[in-house]
Design an enzyme around this catalytic site. Sequence first.
Site, PDB file in Angstrom:
ATOM      1  N   TYR A  48       1.371  -4.266  13.981  1.00 28.17           N
ATOM      2  CA  TYR A  48       1.211  -2.808  13.862  1.00 28.17           C
ATOM      3  C   TYR A  48       2.143  -2.056  14.815  1.00 28.17           C
ATOM      4  CZ  TYR A  48      -2.590  -3.804  10.711  1.00 28.17           C
ATOM      5  OH  TYR A  48      -3.308  -4.259   9.629  1.00 28.17           O
ATOM      6  N   GLN A  64      -5.577   6.391   1.488  1.00 19.46           N
ATOM      7  CA  GLN A  64      -5.812   5.020   1.948  1.00 19.46           C
ATOM      8  C   GLN A  64      -4.698   4.597   2.894  1.00 19.46           C
ATOM      9  OE1 GLN A  64      -7.118   2.462  -1.663  1.00 19.46           O
ATOM     10  NE2 GLN A  64      -6.156   4.259  -2.548  1.00 19.46           N
ATOM     11  N   ASN A  65      -3.703   5.460   3.048  1.00 14.60           N
ATOM     12  CA  ASN A  65      -2.530   5.092   3.847  1.00 14.60           C
ATOM     13  C   ASN A  65      -2.769   5.338   5.331  1.00 14.60           C
ATOM     14  OD1 ASN A  65      -1.458   4.612   1.389  1.00 14.60           O
ATOM     15  ND2 ASN A  65      -0.199   6.454   1.320  1.00 14.60           N
ATOM     16  N   VAL A  66      -2.141   4.501   6.141  1.00 16.78           N
ATOM     17  CA  VAL A  66      -2.281   4.662   7.588  1.00 16.78           C
ATOM     18  C   VAL A  66      -1.067   5.384   8.177  1.00 16.78           C
ATOM     19  CG1 VAL A  66      -3.821   2.684   7.805  1.00 16.78           C
ATOM     20  CG2 VAL A  66      -1.355   2.325   8.052  1.00 16.78           C
ATOM     21  N   ASP A  67      -0.097   5.738   7.326  1.00 20.38           N
ATOM     22  CA  ASP A  67       1.045   6.515   7.836  1.00 20.38           C
ATOM     23  C   ASP A  67       0.620   7.977   8.005  1.00 20.38           C
ATOM     24  OD1 ASP A  67       1.625   8.142   5.434  1.00 20.38           O
ATOM     25  OD2 ASP A  67       2.311   6.277   4.505  1.00 20.38           O
ATOM     26  N   HIS A 123      -8.585   4.497   5.810  1.00 17.04           N
ATOM     27  CA  HIS A 123      -8.314   3.187   6.414  1.00 17.04           C
ATOM     28  C   HIS A 123      -7.680   3.289   7.796  1.00 17.04           C
ATOM     29  CE1 HIS A 123      -8.351   1.444   2.058  1.00 17.04           C
ATOM     30  NE2 HIS A 123      -9.555   1.708   2.514  1.00 17.04           N
ATOM     31  N   GLY A 174      -0.464   6.594  -6.872  1.00 20.01           N
ATOM     32  CA  GLY A 174       0.080   5.394  -6.239  1.00 20.01           C
ATOM     33  C   GLY A 174      -0.930   4.452  -5.631  1.00 20.01           C
ATOM     34  N   THR A 175      -1.971   4.124  -6.397  1.00 15.72           N
ATOM     35  CA  THR A 175      -2.911   3.123  -5.891  1.00 15.72           C
ATOM     36  C   THR A 175      -3.272   2.147  -7.003  1.00 15.72           C
ATOM     37  OG1 THR A 175      -5.136   2.724  -5.010  1.00 15.72           O
ATOM     38  CG2 THR A 175      -4.827   4.786  -6.211  1.00 15.72           C
ATOM     39  N   SER A 176      -3.415   0.873  -6.613  1.00 19.16           N
ATOM     40  CA  SER A 176      -3.760  -0.159  -7.606  1.00 19.16           C
ATOM     41  C   SER A 176      -5.252  -0.139  -7.928  1.00 19.16           C
ATOM     42  CB  SER A 176      -3.359  -1.538  -7.069  1.00 19.16           C
ATOM     43  OG  SER A 176      -4.006  -1.777  -5.839  1.00 19.16           O
TER      44      SER A 176
HETATM   45  N1  APR Z   1       5.148   6.140  -6.897  1.00 19.75           N
HETATM   46  C1  APR Z   1       3.834   6.005  -7.176  1.00 19.75           C
HETATM   47  N2  APR Z   1       3.206   4.831  -7.213  1.00 19.75           N
HETATM   48  C2  APR Z   1       3.942   3.732  -6.974  1.00 19.75           C
HETATM   49  C3  APR Z   1       5.307   3.785  -6.666  1.00 19.75           C
HETATM   50  C4  APR Z   1       5.927   5.073  -6.639  1.00 19.75           C
HETATM   51  N3  APR Z   1       7.229   5.233  -6.371  1.00 19.75           N
HETATM   52  N4  APR Z   1       5.759   2.512  -6.465  1.00 19.75           N
HETATM   53  C5  APR Z   1       4.683   1.709  -6.627  1.00 19.75           C
HETATM   54  N5  APR Z   1       3.595   2.436  -6.937  1.00 19.75           N
HETATM   55  C6  APR Z   1       2.219   2.003  -7.212  1.00 19.75           C
HETATM   56  C7  APR Z   1       2.065   0.581  -7.742  1.00 19.75           C
HETATM   57  O1  APR Z   1       2.277   0.566  -9.156  1.00 19.75           O
HETATM   58  C8  APR Z   1       0.617   0.262  -7.365  1.00 19.75           C
HETATM   59  O2  APR Z   1      -0.278   0.639  -8.398  1.00 19.75           O
HETATM   60  O3  APR Z   1       1.505   2.001  -5.994  1.00 19.75           O
HETATM   61  C9  APR Z   1       0.381   1.145  -6.132  1.00 19.75           C
HETATM   62  C10 APR Z   1       0.274   0.393  -4.819  1.00 19.75           C
HETATM   63  O4  APR Z   1      -0.851  -0.445  -4.854  1.00 19.75           O
HETATM   64  P1  APR Z   1      -1.289  -1.273  -3.561  1.00 19.75           P
HETATM   65  O5  APR Z   1      -0.101  -1.903  -2.962  1.00 19.75           O
HETATM   66  O6  APR Z   1      -2.427  -2.134  -3.973  1.00 19.75           O
HETATM   67  O7  APR Z   1      -1.762  -0.138  -2.531  1.00 19.75           O
HETATM   68  P2  APR Z   1      -3.166   0.597  -2.411  1.00 19.75           P
HETATM   69  O8  APR Z   1      -3.812   0.786  -3.736  1.00 19.75           O
HETATM   70  O9  APR Z   1      -2.937   1.795  -1.567  1.00 19.75           O
HETATM   71  O10 APR Z   1      -3.994  -0.460  -1.572  1.00 19.75           O
HETATM   72  C11 APR Z   1      -5.253  -0.086  -1.093  1.00 19.75           C
HETATM   73  O11 APR Z   1      -5.430  -2.089   0.201  1.00 19.75           O
HETATM   74  O12 APR Z   1      -4.391  -3.623   1.599  1.00 19.75           O
HETATM   75  C12 APR Z   1      -5.253  -2.553   1.516  1.00 19.75           C
HETATM   76  O13 APR Z   1      -5.859  -1.124   3.233  1.00 19.75           O
HETATM   77  C13 APR Z   1      -4.805  -1.413   2.352  1.00 19.75           C
HETATM   78  O14 APR Z   1      -4.996   0.943   1.937  1.00 19.75           O
HETATM   79  C14 APR Z   1      -4.625  -0.270   1.358  1.00 19.75           C
HETATM   80  C15 APR Z   1      -5.541  -0.685   0.235  1.00 19.75           C
END
Ligand code: APR
Length: 241
Positions: A64, A97-100, A115, A184-186
């Site tokens: 970190y 969910q971002n730490v930035d 988070h 932008g979240t999975s």
């Molecule tokens: N713009 C928007 N979305 C995007 C881009 C972009 N340029 N590039 C990628 N993505 C999408 C991907 O398609 C994916 O669906 O961002 C998503 C990222 O997913 P993850 O990496 O799983 O991130 P997140 O959903 O924030 O994860 C949640 O998991 O590891 C933990 O604590 C961590 O906060 C995090 C949490």
Amino acid sequence: MGRLYNYIIEIMKKIVVLTGAGISVESGIKAFRSEDGLWENHRVEDVATHSAWFRNPQLILDFYNTMRAQLESKQPNRAHICLAEKEKDYEIVVVTQNVDNLHERAGSTHVIHLHGELTKACSSSNEIDEYCFVDIGYKPIKMGDKAKDGSQLRPQIVFFEEAVPNIEPAARQVETADIMIIIGTSMQVYPAAGLIRYAKRDTPIFFVDPKPQVQSQPNLTIIAEPASTGVDKAFELIDKL
Ligand code: APR
């Protein structure tokens, strides 16, 4: 002035925005779920779990500290800036969910971090006690650095296996939203991914992600684009509501 301000806030529509790692990709910060399953070359279990801190605190501090130092040179992108600018037209609450700190640096004034925050440290004996939180900016945390309760300082990151104290206030915000935007979240990590269920049945939801992974529902509009262009498109639709 106070009453006028309250009146303006009352007549503005409230938008709750849930953001994930994807919103910061165009700022040069990698998402978590890469194809090789690694996060910045590490297994999540080694750097983002409660038990990992006890197994190897030095590895966690180094990991970190590096990420925090890199954050200083990253800049908010068009999507972060758009959300901040739209505060003139809407009441906007960002749940991230971002730490930035790119939402704050873009100018967003109401940000809930689910988070944790890279630019803060907390007590390793009690990670939810805000009394022990310290703003550290981009500085490293070293072994021997102490919290107010005398314990070793650690990053104020909510690790897997730990409680998510801000989920309740975030859920209360989603319940009272007129509109929700998800960017932008999975949608794989709970309880954050479950926040969508707190939206009222008729609340329009806009989902911006180039590879959207979300179950379709009647009030959901998917914008399969990167955040920078997708957020503009979402607001073109929202401004007409
Ligand atoms: N713009 C928007 N979305 C995007 C881009 C972009 N340029 N590039 C990628 N993505 C999408 C991907 O398609 C994916 O669906 O961002 C998503 C990222 O997913 P993850 O990496 O799983 O991130 P997140 O959903 O924030 O994860 C949640 O998991 O590891 C933990 O604590 C961590 O906060 C995090 C949490």
